[in-house]
Design a protein around this motif. Structure first.
Motif, PDB file in Angstrom:
ATOM      1  N   GLY A 111     -42.366 -14.502 -15.343  1.00 49.96           N
ATOM      2  CA  GLY A 111     -43.626 -15.208 -15.183  1.00 49.96           C
ATOM      3  C   GLY A 111     -43.447 -16.709 -15.270  1.00 49.96           C
ATOM      4  O   GLY A 111     -42.341 -17.208 -15.467  1.00 49.96           O
ATOM      5  N   MET A 112     -44.559 -17.411 -15.112  1.00 52.96           N
ATOM      6  CA  MET A 112     -44.557 -18.876 -15.189  1.00 52.96           C
ATOM      7  C   MET A 112     -45.708 -19.351 -16.070  1.00 52.96           C
ATOM      8  O   MET A 112     -46.816 -18.819 -16.000  1.00 52.96           O
ATOM      9  CB  MET A 112     -44.689 -19.489 -13.790  1.00 52.96           C
ATOM     10  N   ALA A 155     -50.275 -17.593  -3.035  1.00 56.16           N
ATOM     11  CA  ALA A 155     -48.818 -17.741  -3.045  1.00 56.16           C
ATOM     12  C   ALA A 155     -48.194 -17.006  -4.226  1.00 56.16           C
ATOM     13  O   ALA A 155     -47.158 -16.337  -4.080  1.00 56.16           O
ATOM     14  CB  ALA A 155     -48.448 -19.221  -3.091  1.00 56.16           C
ATOM     15  N   PHE A 156     -48.817 -17.098  -5.391  1.00 56.46           N
ATOM     16  CA  PHE A 156     -48.292 -16.404  -6.569  1.00 56.46           C
ATOM     17  C   PHE A 156     -48.484 -14.894  -6.440  1.00 56.46           C
ATOM     18  O   PHE A 156     -47.641 -14.117  -6.901  1.00 56.46           O
ATOM     19  CB  PHE A 156     -48.947 -16.941  -7.842  1.00 56.46           C
ATOM     20  N   ASP A 189     -45.538 -12.018  -6.295  1.00 56.46           N
ATOM     21  CA  ASP A 189     -45.612 -11.028  -7.365  1.00 56.46           C
ATOM     22  C   ASP A 189     -45.238 -11.644  -8.709  1.00 56.46           C
ATOM     23  O   ASP A 189     -44.399 -11.129  -9.446  1.00 56.46           O
ATOM     24  CB  ASP A 189     -44.694  -9.842  -7.065  1.00 56.46           C
ATOM     25  N   LEU A 190     -45.868 -12.789  -9.010  1.00 55.62           N
ATOM     26  CA  LEU A 190     -45.549 -13.525 -10.236  1.00 55.62           C
ATOM     27  C   LEU A 190     -46.821 -13.915 -10.980  1.00 55.62           C
ATOM     28  O   LEU A 190     -47.742 -14.493 -10.399  1.00 55.62           O
ATOM     29  CB  LEU A 190     -44.748 -14.785  -9.902  1.00 55.62           C
ATOM     30  N   LYS A 191     -46.853 -13.593 -12.272  1.00 57.76           N
ATOM     31  CA  LYS A 191     -47.992 -13.965 -13.106  1.00 57.76           C
ATOM     32  C   LYS A 191     -47.899 -15.429 -13.482  1.00 57.76           C
ATOM     33  O   LYS A 191     -46.850 -15.921 -13.895  1.00 57.76           O
ATOM     34  CB  LYS A 191     -48.027 -13.101 -14.373  1.00 57.76           C
ATOM     35  N   LEU A 192     -49.024 -16.147 -13.346  1.00 55.71           N
ATOM     36  CA  LEU A 192     -49.115 -17.565 -13.703  1.00 55.71           C
ATOM     37  C   LEU A 192     -50.141 -17.757 -14.807  1.00 55.71           C
ATOM     38  O   LEU A 192     -51.266 -17.265 -14.708  1.00 55.71           O
ATOM     39  CB  LEU A 192     -49.516 -18.395 -12.481  1.00 55.71           C
ATOM     40  N   VAL A 193     -49.744 -18.483 -15.855  1.00 64.29           N
ATOM     41  CA  VAL A 193     -50.640 -18.835 -16.957  1.00 64.29           C
ATOM     42  C   VAL A 193     -50.657 -20.352 -17.067  1.00 64.29           C
ATOM     43  O   VAL A 193     -49.602 -20.994 -17.009  1.00 64.29           O
ATOM     44  CB  VAL A 193     -50.158 -18.227 -18.291  1.00 64.29           C
ATOM     45  N   SER A 199     -43.185 -25.005  -6.874  1.00 65.10           N
ATOM     46  CA  SER A 199     -42.956 -24.242  -8.103  1.00 65.10           C
ATOM     47  C   SER A 199     -42.265 -22.914  -7.808  1.00 65.10           C
ATOM     48  O   SER A 199     -41.376 -22.482  -8.543  1.00 65.10           O
ATOM     49  CB  SER A 199     -44.285 -23.977  -8.813  1.00 65.10           C
ATOM     50  N   LEU A 200     -42.673 -22.281  -6.724  1.00 64.54           N
ATOM     51  CA  LEU A 200     -42.101 -20.988  -6.381  1.00 64.54           C
ATOM     52  C   LEU A 200     -40.693 -21.105  -5.800  1.00 64.54           C
ATOM     53  O   LEU A 200     -39.947 -20.125  -5.780  1.00 64.54           O
ATOM     54  CB  LEU A 200     -43.024 -20.250  -5.413  1.00 64.54           C
TER      55      LEU A 200
END
Length: 226
Positions: free
Chosen positions: A164-165, A179-180, A184-188, A148-149
């Motif tokens: 974000g994702m 990993a997220f 530095d990525l917000k995951l919902v 995903s990243l």
């Protein structure tokens, strides 16, 4: 987000359940995906993932695309998640369901391949997003987070800001959470392993003994039944 998109969001909300909590949503998501066998639980005859891990669960969220009612539910809730968590997004990228979300929001969309094509234009990003777009990525499944990243990195290297994702489902592995964080990525996410087990137990999909097996796998999935 444009005024038009915000107007659309209000329309979208009228076809969703009123006052649905995140806990209710995760249970509803699990029930619907178990119902169409997009999620399969086999504690006694485990699947083997491409990574070599043995697993009592297999998730194929692409099946959602074949069931109009479930597809509409997932599309709507993914869109709600974008509006609630990433209102600054000006474009959508990711998997096929991302196109449906982009359509509801009236935003540009691009499909991101797991890796660049080995022929032709050798593109990894298919489509055309406006320069400087703030992109929200739509994903179907988060396991370790690695694949995903890769899509996020491809978008960043192309000069886009990834805000974000939003993913349909996660197993909730600590390695993915790290990993997220590192990216530095917000995951919902709409659904997860914990709520799937709860619904499976409530509906009799699995036995009480199976629940213990499912919980045990979650503690050390890489070495389970090795």
């Amino acid at each position: 987000m444009s005024t038009h998109a915000l107007s659309l969001s209000l329309q979208i909300q009228t076809i969703s359940k009123n006052d649905i909590t995140m806990n209710d949503l995760k249970h509803a998501f699990a029930e619907k995906l178990l119902g169409i066998k997009a999620i399969k639980l086999q504690p006694n005859t485990p699947f083997q993932w491409a990574s070599g891990w043995n697993s009592p669960i297999y998730t194929d969220n692409r099946l959602v695309l074949s069931y109009p009612e479930v597809r509409a539910f997932v599309k709507t809730e993914l869109t709600h998640a974008v509006i609630a968590n990433f209102p600054e997004a000006t474009a959508v990228a990711g998997i096929a369901m991302g196109m449906a979300v982009a359509d509801l929001l009236q935003l540009p969309y691009a499909y991101v391949r797991p890796k660049p094509k080995d022929h032709g234009t050798k593109n990894q990003i298919e489509g055309r997003l406006p320069e400087g777009s703030k992109v929200v990525v739509i994903e179907d499944l988060i396991s370790t987070g690695s694949s995903s990243l890769k899509a996020v990195e491809a978008l960043r290297q192309a000069g886009f800001e990834v805000v974000g994702m939003v993913a349909s489902y996660t197993y909730g592995f600590p390695v993915a959470e790290q990993a997220f964080k590192d990216a530095d990525l917000k995951l919902v996410t709409l659904g997860d392993y914990e709520h799937t087990i709860e619904i499976a137990a409530e509906t009799g999909y699995v036995s009480k003994e199976d629940i213990e097996v499912l919980k045990e796998w979650r503690k050390d999935p890489a070495n389970w039944k090795k």
